[in-house]
Every structure is written in C-alpha cells, then in structure tokens.
Design a protein around this motif. Structure first.
Motif, PDB file in Angstrom:
ATOM      1  N   GLN A  20      -5.362  11.432   4.426  1.00 43.31           N
ATOM      2  CA  GLN A  20      -6.494  10.501   4.499  1.00 43.31           C
ATOM      3  C   GLN A  20      -6.533   9.682   5.791  1.00 43.31           C
ATOM      4  O   GLN A  20      -7.561   9.102   6.114  1.00 43.31           O
ATOM      5  CB  GLN A  20      -6.417   9.512   3.324  1.00 43.31           C
ATOM      6  CG  GLN A  20      -6.292  10.154   1.970  1.00 43.31           C
ATOM      7  CD  GLN A  20      -7.643  10.501   1.374  1.00 43.31           C
ATOM      8  OE1 GLN A  20      -8.679  10.144   1.918  1.00 43.31           O
ATOM      9  NE2 GLN A  20      -7.625  11.217   0.281  1.00 43.31           N
ATOM     10  N   PHE A  42      -1.426   5.931   8.988  1.00 42.81           N
ATOM     11  CA  PHE A  42      -1.163   4.524   8.643  1.00 42.81           C
ATOM     12  C   PHE A  42       0.212   4.020   9.076  1.00 42.81           C
ATOM     13  O   PHE A  42       0.434   2.827   9.122  1.00 42.81           O
ATOM     14  CB  PHE A  42      -1.279   4.324   7.127  1.00 42.81           C
ATOM     15  CG  PHE A  42      -2.616   4.716   6.587  1.00 42.81           C
ATOM     16  CD1 PHE A  42      -3.730   3.922   6.823  1.00 42.81           C
ATOM     17  CD2 PHE A  42      -2.774   5.892   5.875  1.00 42.81           C
ATOM     18  CE1 PHE A  42      -4.978   4.286   6.341  1.00 42.81           C
ATOM     19  CE2 PHE A  42      -4.008   6.262   5.382  1.00 42.81           C
ATOM     20  CZ  PHE A  42      -5.111   5.468   5.624  1.00 42.81           C
ATOM     21  N   ILE A  99      -2.867   0.643  -1.091  1.00 46.43           N
ATOM     22  CA  ILE A  99      -4.052   1.350  -0.576  1.00 46.43           C
ATOM     23  C   ILE A  99      -5.119   0.332  -0.165  1.00 46.43           C
ATOM     24  O   ILE A  99      -5.716   0.441   0.906  1.00 46.43           O
ATOM     25  CB  ILE A  99      -4.632   2.308  -1.653  1.00 46.43           C
ATOM     26  CG1 ILE A  99      -3.604   3.363  -2.025  1.00 46.43           C
ATOM     27  CG2 ILE A  99      -5.953   2.913  -1.196  1.00 46.43           C
ATOM     28  CD1 ILE A  99      -3.619   4.629  -1.258  1.00 46.43           C
ATOM     29  N   THR A 100      -5.322  -0.672  -1.028  1.00 46.78           N
ATOM     30  CA  THR A 100      -6.323  -1.696  -0.710  1.00 46.78           C
ATOM     31  C   THR A 100      -5.950  -2.411   0.577  1.00 46.78           C
ATOM     32  O   THR A 100      -6.815  -2.687   1.423  1.00 46.78           O
ATOM     33  CB  THR A 100      -6.419  -2.711  -1.872  1.00 46.78           C
ATOM     34  OG1 THR A 100      -6.336  -1.985  -3.092  1.00 46.78           O
ATOM     35  CG2 THR A 100      -7.702  -3.472  -1.841  1.00 46.78           C
ATOM     36  N   MET A 103       0.953   0.899  -5.775  1.00 45.58           N
ATOM     37  CA  MET A 103       0.235   1.807  -4.883  1.00 45.58           C
ATOM     38  C   MET A 103      -1.226   1.356  -4.693  1.00 45.58           C
ATOM     39  O   MET A 103      -1.766   1.417  -3.593  1.00 45.58           O
ATOM     40  CB  MET A 103       0.287   3.228  -5.439  1.00 45.58           C
ATOM     41  CG  MET A 103      -0.153   4.246  -4.419  1.00 45.58           C
ATOM     42  SD  MET A 103      -0.505   5.809  -5.193  1.00 45.58           S
ATOM     43  CE  MET A 103      -0.886   6.794  -3.767  1.00 45.58           C
ATOM     44  N   GLN A 104      -1.830   0.890  -5.786  1.00 40.32           N
ATOM     45  CA  GLN A 104      -3.211   0.430  -5.712  1.00 40.32           C
ATOM     46  C   GLN A 104      -3.334  -0.722  -4.719  1.00 40.32           C
ATOM     47  O   GLN A 104      -4.256  -0.764  -3.908  1.00 40.32           O
ATOM     48  CB  GLN A 104      -3.677  -0.057  -7.100  1.00 40.32           C
ATOM     49  CG  GLN A 104      -3.922   1.035  -8.100  1.00 40.32           C
ATOM     50  CD  GLN A 104      -2.656   1.519  -8.791  1.00 40.32           C
ATOM     51  OE1 GLN A 104      -1.567   1.444  -8.242  1.00 40.32           O
ATOM     52  NE2 GLN A 104      -2.803   2.029  -9.994  1.00 40.32           N
ATOM     53  N   GLN A 119      -1.342  13.492  -9.920  1.00 36.94           N
ATOM     54  CA  GLN A 119      -1.404  12.655 -11.132  1.00 36.94           C
ATOM     55  C   GLN A 119      -2.453  13.125 -12.137  1.00 36.94           C
ATOM     56  O   GLN A 119      -2.304  12.941 -13.336  1.00 36.94           O
ATOM     57  CB  GLN A 119      -1.715  11.216 -10.726  1.00 36.94           C
ATOM     58  CG  GLN A 119      -0.562  10.585 -10.002  1.00 36.94           C
ATOM     59  CD  GLN A 119      -0.396   9.141 -10.423  1.00 36.94           C
ATOM     60  OE1 GLN A 119      -0.327   8.815 -11.588  1.00 36.94           O
ATOM     61  NE2 GLN A 119      -0.339   8.268  -9.444  1.00 36.94           N
ATOM     62  N   GLU A 151       4.229  -1.016 -11.204  1.00 44.15           N
ATOM     63  CA  GLU A 151       2.889  -1.004 -11.784  1.00 44.15           C
ATOM     64  C   GLU A 151       1.877  -1.642 -10.824  1.00 44.15           C
ATOM     65  O   GLU A 151       2.004  -2.804 -10.468  1.00 44.15           O
ATOM     66  CB  GLU A 151       2.920  -1.771 -13.118  1.00 44.15           C
ATOM     67  CG  GLU A 151       1.685  -1.648 -13.967  1.00 44.15           C
ATOM     68  CD  GLU A 151       1.578  -0.333 -14.720  1.00 44.15           C
ATOM     69  OE1 GLU A 151       0.496  -0.001 -15.146  1.00 44.15           O
ATOM     70  OE2 GLU A 151       2.611   0.379 -14.854  1.00 44.15           O
ATOM     71  N   GLY A 152       0.908  -0.880 -10.390  1.00 42.88           N
ATOM     72  CA  GLY A 152      -0.141  -1.401  -9.521  1.00 42.88           C
ATOM     73  C   GLY A 152       0.243  -1.484  -8.054  1.00 42.88           C
ATOM     74  O   GLY A 152      -0.564  -1.896  -7.218  1.00 42.88           O
ATOM     75  N   LEU A 187      -4.087  -1.207   3.019  1.00 43.65           N
ATOM     76  CA  LEU A 187      -4.224  -0.289   4.154  1.00 43.65           C
ATOM     77  C   LEU A 187      -5.686  -0.189   4.575  1.00 43.65           C
ATOM     78  O   LEU A 187      -6.001  -0.188   5.769  1.00 43.65           O
ATOM     79  CB  LEU A 187      -3.685   1.103   3.794  1.00 43.65           C
ATOM     80  CG  LEU A 187      -2.169   1.230   3.651  1.00 43.65           C
ATOM     81  CD1 LEU A 187      -1.784   2.612   3.148  1.00 43.65           C
ATOM     82  CD2 LEU A 187      -1.454   0.962   4.974  1.00 43.65           C
ATOM     83  N   VAL A 188      -6.574  -0.135   3.586  1.00 44.93           N
ATOM     84  CA  VAL A 188      -8.007  -0.056   3.894  1.00 44.93           C
ATOM     85  C   VAL A 188      -8.464  -1.360   4.553  1.00 44.93           C
ATOM     86  O   VAL A 188      -9.207  -1.352   5.525  1.00 44.93           O
ATOM     87  CB  VAL A 188      -8.824   0.213   2.603  1.00 44.93           C
ATOM     88  CG1 VAL A 188     -10.310   0.202   2.907  1.00 44.93           C
ATOM     89  CG2 VAL A 188      -8.428   1.537   2.000  1.00 44.93           C
TER      90      VAL A 188
END
Lengths: 298, 438
Positions: free
Chosen positions: B111, B114, B86-87, B82-83, B394, B79-80, B89-90
C-alpha cells in the motif's frame, strides 16, 4: 441599526463557531465522504478508486455474512427495544409512587445507565453469564439448572440484549418526568367513575405518556440498530455468528480488512434501514400518540 | 610599588572577570548546545504487563545513558493496535519507533512506503542477527523494514500438574494419534477435564498444520489459488471432528465466551484443561497465571512434506520514514536489541532475543527460562519455510473459523465443512485478487 444587527450576528456566529467547525469537519464532511467512498475501493493507504455500484452488488449477491448480520440486527432490535421500553416504563411507574426513600431508589435504578455499555461492563457481563458464571450459580440455589446463556446460538442474542435492557435509565427518567406531569384530577375523576387500575393505565396513563413513548421508541430503535460494544466484547459475534451484527460487519471490513469503501457502502445501507424504520414509527405515531396542546402551540 | 600593586590587582581582576565570563559562557554554550541536541522520540508497542514494565525500565536506562534523548512511551494491548497504526500512518502522525508484526509487512508494503530502510543506517549493527532470519522475515522489496525483537515459535504449552494427574509422560514426542488417544483417556477418567484448550482460531492453526504436513507447499499459493485438495481437507476436518467427539476439546458451547482468548478460559486457569497451542513469546505471561506450565513441540507426522513449524520474529522494531530523527531512532533500536544492559532489563518479554549479543548476555546470567531456550532451538531445527501474506489473510481466517464453529456445533459434517470452506475461499480469493491487483 443594520450595523448593530450585523455586529450582533457576528457575535452570535462567533459563539456557535466551535460547534459549527466541529459539525462541518467531524460530521458533515465524513458523512459526504462516506457516500463518495461507498462507490470506491479504498484501503486508506492508497487513493480511492471508483468502482461504481460494485460494493452494493457484492453486498447483496456475494457477501455471505451480510444477510446473516442484517437478520441478527433486526432480531436484536426486536428483542431489545420493546423489552427495554416496557421495563423502563414499569420501573418508572414504581418510582412514581410515594414511597419512603424513593430518591435513593431513583438514583440506584439510574446507575446502570451511567456505567453504560462500556468495555469493562461488557467484560463483567461475560463473566456473569458464562456457563459457570454467577447468574447460573444463583439459579442453582433455587434448583434451576444453568442455562448456556452465551454458548447456545439460540439464546446468545437474548443474553446480549439483556445488557442493553439493563441500561434502561435514560428512558425511565423521561417516563418518570412525564408521569409526574399527568394531572391527578384525571385519576380522581376516573376513581369516582369506578374505573379499574388497568383501565386507568390504558385510558389515562398510556395516552398521556404517548409522546414520550414515541420519543423513546425512536431513540432506542436508532441506538439498537447501531449497537456494537456490548455484543463485540461479550460474544465477539459468536457463537456461530449468532450475535454478529451489522455494525460488527462494518467494523471488521473497515478496520480489520481495510475495505473502507465496502464498509462505507454497508453503513449507508444501515443508514437507509434506520431511516425507513424511523419514518415508519413517525408515520404510525399519528394513530397512537396524543398531544394535549393544540396544534398551534406544539 | 603601590602603583604596581594596583596594576597587578587590576590585572587579576580583569583576568578573574574574563575567566568568570568565559566559564559561564562555556557552560552556557554547552547548555545551549545540549539543548539544541535534545531529541524527543515516540516509541509505540503492544504487549502485556511484564513487557510494558521491562520496556519502560529499558527506556529509563537509555535516557539516563543519553540525557539528550527523551523517549515518550505509547503502549497498550494488541487489540486495536493495527487500526491505530494505520490511522496514524495515513494521518502522518505515527511515532518514530514502531513495533510491528511480520504478518503486516506484505499488506503495508503493497500500500505504500512507510518505514525507513534499516540497513542503510550506520547506527545499526546487523551482525548479531542471523542473515537468513532477516532475509526470510524482515525484508520487503529489498528494504529492511524492521529488526526482530525475538525468535518466536509455535509450540504447545502444557500444565505439568494436569499431566501428573492423568499419568501423561512429559518427555513425549507427540503424534496426532497420541493426542487423540490421550485426550479420550483423560475425558473418560474425568468428565470435567479436557486435554486441549482449543478455540476456533487454534483449530484453524491445527487445520493448516495438518494439511501442510500432508501436502507440503503453501496454504494459499501466490497466484491466489488454494494450496490443498478436497481429500486432504476432509481428512483434516475429520480429525478435528474426532477431537470433539472423544471430548478432547471443551465443547465450544461452553468455551464460547473465550473465543479468541483461550488463555483467559477459567477452566484453563484452574488446571482443568491440559494443553494450549500458542507462541513461545507468550509463555512468560501464561506461566505467570499457571506456575506449573511447560512447553513441548507440536506434533509432526511421519514423512511429513513440511513440518509446518512456524519460527518467526516475535515482532519487528521499525523506524517511521517520516521521523524527524531517524538516526536517533535507529540508534535506540540498536541499543534496545543488541546492548547487554538492555538485554538484561528486557530478558524474554519478547521471546528469546534474536540478537546473538543479547542472547549470550542472558545465557551468561542464566536469565532465560531453559524451557523457552530449548523449545526455540528445537523449533529452529525443524522450522518450515515462512508463510506468505495470503496464507495469513484475516478474511480467510474468519471464513475458516466460522466453518470450524459450524463443525463443532454439528451444523456441518467434515465433508460439508471442507466443501463449504473451499467454495467460500474460491469466492474470497477472487475478491482479494481483484483488490490487490488494482
């Protein structure tokens, strides 16, 4: 003198600097950027691309979930806010009585607000209110047939709202503080005049606590519009999207589908809706709030 | 003589002092050298309790073997995850070693760039991995994004006690019709029992599987069109509708609090639900709650155009492209997946290992659950071609699960459900195409 003042200013500025930096970096900058991104396609990983009003047009014309989420959110606010405020006031009035061990009661009643709407409490809520949960088992003791609290799309929103109502502590404390400030002479005079308890409540208590009522109403309305954790954990927006709130739509678009631009547009619409509601409460408050201080002082 | 003695003593003293100095300096040099070789790596993964425990033990063993390497573990649930990734990685703060899901590769590669290309590292031995498996799942634009931790297959977990109670034979090759008739029999015998522990997400897998077995091809084609027709979709929805009608699936109104987490449903844990469609990699965790758990293959139609049996890596281990120590990270991944010692510590916490050396080590020690080995090898024999990224989108899943819920709550008939799904898919696919082709 001027140099002294400047030095003083500098010291003052230095003191507020941590807050100021925090505000600029973590509040103001994201606030402005979210407005900019609401006009862009932005997945975070690629630079944003300007798309004009596309996100807003998409929201109002194509997104099937937006009207549903908006309606659900309004429903949630309408159920939660009056229920929470009236319950907080009710408990505050009881706790204002001169009873033995009242301090213990005050602490106990405030406890739910300390636990808050955390993930753990939300999970607990799920187990309490499921079909074979403790609440239904308790009702069964009195021969009441179990209610499908979380599985029935018509009831689920109400069950989820109960978690918010349960955290009435902060509103209650404010009411209690104000109730204690009401001069007892007012009630004594009313008693002498033969006023009933209901009359005293509507003609003395309510007007006297109206500024706090106004404050609670504004704060709770804003909070309810932004609610996320409870419904997200308890029902995940279900059943059949009946508890899917605007904040969940924003979250899903931002962090599940990585449509940050669209999520920013949604949050700006949410912001405007909250603004309209708050402005309405402010406007209406002149008709129902009473301030005992003269205008110059308040 | 005395002079000589003094000279010798002086010489000894000098030699002793020098040797002492050299000894210390060598020790110091080694210490300095070791200190300069000290490497700290961050390793992030998701999983359950058993996986966390085994992974931490493996990390300890690695640090003992290579004292110059320190590995900081960053772990939690899915839960959470991947979010967060991504944060990171950015923000360019992602860990050195990252566990990722194969379904994310398409989206992430579209995108940006990475992850390091693992096939360029001499520290990594690719021989123990099946080449086709790597080609199918782990490459993107010619780059080896990550190495598979295990082989994962879609299967049906079932409760042996439940089967015994209703006299259902265990060694059965299930057909779609069998499921329907057995489920009806179960619910008729005892109203509290349901054969299937299915939520809307599992029903979505069933819908896709049914359609793909009938039609073959892909759920969503690469050109953003639907890979199925209305007639087949109505048929699949009708089948699901029948499952609800005969009491095969616990009504959604009762299982609603466990939507998305059917394995936590108290009825399943109490043994009142018989079968759960799930991944082989979750078998160990589920078995910890239900000791009499076993696994069987998903139903496959006669003359199926595709088996629709998904066999894919459990997860991939990738190296962050921005890592300061990519070689050390690759070396660790190689040890983690290929080394016998690591295999014996990790066992099947990420499914049956994808590396043959790890698998053989476990087989030799009889450390693998024979059920997992058997189902994985059966699934491998019948494996369907890998799904494309679009079929796993998704947003499309959300649309389908919403429609399935409406069907379950009798707000839609199977025909209406099919029409609604197709209309919403058409609109969403156009939107996804717009976003992805920019």
């Amino acid at each position: 003198m001027t140099a002294n003042l400047k030095r003083k200013d500098l010291v003052g500025l230095l003191y507020v600097l941590p807050w100021l930096v925090g505000f600029l970096v973590f509040k103001l900058y994201p606030f402005i950027m979210s407005f900019v991104y609401s006009f862009c396609d932005y997945s975070m990983l690629k630079p944003p691309k300007f798309v004009g009003l596309y996100n807003f047009i998409y929201m109002f014309t194509k997104d099937e979930l937006f009207p549903k989420a908006l309606l659900n959110t309004l429903k949630y606010v309408i159920i939660t806010v009056p229920l929470k405020i009236s319950f907080a006031l009710f408990v505050a009035i009881i706790l204002n009585m001169k009873l033995k061990g009242i301090n213990l009661f005050r602490t106990v009643y405030y406890l739910p607000s300390i636990f808050g709407g955390s993930v753990a409490i939300s999970i607990l809520w799920r187990f309490l209110f499921m079909k074979e949960g403790i609440v239904n088992k308790f009702l069964g003791l009195f021969g009441i047939e179990g209610i499908n609290w979380l599985g029935d799309p018509r009831i689920a929103m109400f069950s989820v709202s109960l978690l918010a109502v349960w955290q009435f502590g902060s509103s209650m404390v404010l009411f209690l503080a104000r109730l204690k400030e009401i001069p007892s002479e007012l009630y004594e005079a009313a008693l002498v005049d033969g006023a009933s308890r209901l009359k005293m409540f509507t003609k003395i208590t309510l007007p006297m606590i109206s500024p706090i009522m106004f404050f609670n109403l504004v704060m709770q309305t804003i909070n309810a519009f932004q609610e996320f954790t409870g419904p997200y954990i308890i029902t995940g927006g279900g059943p059949v999207n009946s508890t899917y709130l605007l904040s969940m739509l924003i979250y899903d678009n931002a962090f599940k589908y990585f449509r940050m631009g669209y999520a920013a547009a949604l949050s700006w619409v949410q912001f405007v809706i909250i603004l309209i509601f708050t402005a309405f409460i402010f406007r209406s408050s002149t008709y129902w709030t009473y301030y005992e201080y003269d205008e110059g002082r308040f | 003589m005395v002079k000589n003695k003094r000279l010798i003593a002086l010489l000894v003293l000098v030699v002793f002092t020098f040797s002492l100095f050299f000894t210390f300096s060598t020790v110091n040099c080694e210490k300095v050298k070791a200190a300069s070789n000290k490497v700290t790596l961050r390793f992030m993964w998701w999983g359950g309790e058993a996986r966390h425990k085994a992974t931490l033990a493996a990390i300890q063993a690695y640090m003992k073997k290579y004292p110059n390497v320190r590995i900081n573990a960053e772990y939690g649930g899915i839960e959470g995850y991947m979010q967060k990734l991504i944060t990171q990685l950015v923000g360019r703060t992602a860990p050195d070693i990252i566990q990722i899901d194969v379904t994310w590769i398409g989206e992430l590669s579209a995108q940006g760039d990475f992850f390091a290309d693992l096939k360029t590292f001499k520290e990594v031995n690719l021989k123990p991995f099946e080449e086709k498996f790597l080609k199918d799942w782990c490459y993107s634009n010619g780059k080896l994004i990550g190495l598979p931790t295990g082989v994962n297959a879609s299967a049906i977990h079932y409760n042996k006690d439940f089967f015994k109670k209703f006299g259902i034979p265990e060694n059965k090759t299930w057909t779609w019709e069998d499921i329907l008739t057995t489920a009806e029999m179960v619910h008729k015998k005892d109203k509290n029992y349901y054969l299937l522990n299915f939520d809307a997400t599992v029903c979505y897998y069933l819908l896709k599987t049914y359609v793909l077995q009938k039609k073959g091809g892909k759920w969503i084609n690469d050109d953003y069109t639907m890979g199925f027709d209305r007639k087949t979709l109505i048929e699949a929805f009708t089948y699901i509708d029948k499952l609800f009608k005969v009491g095969a699936i616990q009504p959604f109104s009762e299982s609603a609090p466990f939507q998305g987490k059917p394995e936590q449903n108290p009825k399943w844990l109490k043994g009142e639900l018989g079968m759960l469609w799930n991944w082989t990699s979750t078998f160990a965790a589920n078995k910890a709650n239900i000791p009499s758990l076993s696994m069987t293959m998903i139903p496959i139609m006669k003359n199926a155009k595709s088996t629709a049996v998904t066999v894919r890596p459990s997860q991939l281990l990738a190296v962050n492209k921005l890592s300061k120590n990519p070689k050390e990270a690759a070396k660790f991944i190689n040890w983690f997946l290929n080394d016998k010692q690591a295999a014996l510590i990790l066992k099947d916490v990420r499914g049956v290992p994808a590396s043959s050396t790890a698998r053989e080590a476990l087989e030799k020690e009889k450390a693998l659950d024979p059920v997992i080995t058997q189902i994985t090898s059966e699934a491998l024999k019948r494996a369907a071609p890998p799904e494309n990224a679009l079929s796993q989108n998704q947003e499309l899943e959300k649309i389908a699960t919403d429609v399935i819920q409406q069907l379950a709550y009798k707000q839609l008939t199977p025909t209406q459900a099919a029409d609604k799904l197709m209309a919403l898919y058409k609109q969403k696919l156009a939107e996804i195409k717009r976003l992805q082709s920019r």
